[in-house]
Design an enzyme around this catalytic site. Structure first.
Site: not given
Length: 281
Positions: A183, A187, A170
């Site tokens: 998160y 990533k 991401s």
């Protein structure tokens, strides 16, 4: 003059088969008869990738955690005349990962392509407020499962002389997004996982690359795009050089290319598809 016309006619007639042959080559499916596994592929980016790989000739096995979602995706893609099957797979579970690999081998005889797209966003807020349980769940699903699933497919790829793995990261791996700290950390870890897997698997003729999408218009990104409470950050097209948000299809073609022979000398790389967002570590 008549001789010139005859010569020109000969040239044209000899050129036509070459042109037609060239067109046939251009139309040839780059993944004809290859077998692809795509996790988290019943909607959004994963679904678009599964569709594109199938359109490009691959036999695709889609997967997600819910049977009804798998059934819906398979029905839709088979309705388009594509070679797609599916199975339930929660990538956190070793049993499900083994079943996913076994399904592809049973149906199609092996595996050539693995797309690790499954990921979760179970927490929004300040990173210091994330509990140990949240960290465990994020790391297990987004990072550890990616490594272990890759490990599971390597023997099958070796039997076919090699393969290609694409890990979906991401833009958050590069750019902090308020509310998505844990998160984003997972990533970022996937960028390192890509490089290390690529180094270890190169002798086995298995390439490993990564795609880092920007804010793509999917259900998963909806909360990020709209913001969520004081920790949320609303993204608008002003954040991009292009005056639009990304679409899942903007990612699918890149992944298909990375898995193709045109990318046979590309490994350990991360491609960003962020609409002009500057991304670097």
């Amino acid at each position: 003059m008549q001789r010139a016309r005859l010569l020109l006619g000969c040239c044209v007639s000899s050129w036509k088969p070459v042109r037609m042959a060239s067109s046939r080559v251009a139309r040839q499916a780059p993944h004809a008869n290859k077998v692809a596994l795509v996790t988290g592929s019943t909607d959004g980016i994963g679904f678009a990738i599964a569709r594109r790989l199938a359109q490009d000739g691959a036999h695709v096995v889609v997967s997600s955690r819910k049977q009804q979602n798998v059934d819906r995706a398979v029905a839709m893609l088979q309705g388009e005349g594509l070679s797609v099957t599916g199975t339930v797979c929660n990538v956190e579970k070793a049993q499900d990962r083994e079943q996913l690999v076994a399904t592809a081998v049973k149906l199609h005889g092996g595996i050539d392509i693995l797309i690790c797209n499954a990921g979760i966003v179970p927490f929004f807020g300040n990173i210091i407020d994330a509990t140990e349980e949240i960290w465990d769940k994020l790391l297990d699903t987004n990072v550890k499962a990616t490594a272990l699933l890759t490990k599971a497919v390597v023997p099958e790829m070796e039997k076919r002389g090699g393969g290609s793995v694409v890990i979906i990261s991401s833009i958050a791996a590069y750019i902090p997004i308020r509310g998505l700290g844990p998160y984003a950390v997972t990533k970022t870890a996937l960028l390192g996982l890509t490089k290390n897997l690529a180094m270890d698997l190169a002798p086995r003729n298995i390439r490993v690359n990564c795609l880092a999408p920007g804010i793509i218009k999917t259900e998963l990104s909806r909360v990020v795009r709209r913001g969520r409470g004081p920790a949320g950050l609303i993204f608008t097209p002003l954040f991009y050089l292009f005056s639009r948000l990304g679409k899942p299809e903007d990612c699918a073609g890149i992944v298909s290319f990375l898995c193709s022979e045109d990318a046979s000398y590309i490994t350990a790389e991360t491609v960003t598809a962020g609409g002009g967002l500057l991304a670097c570590l």
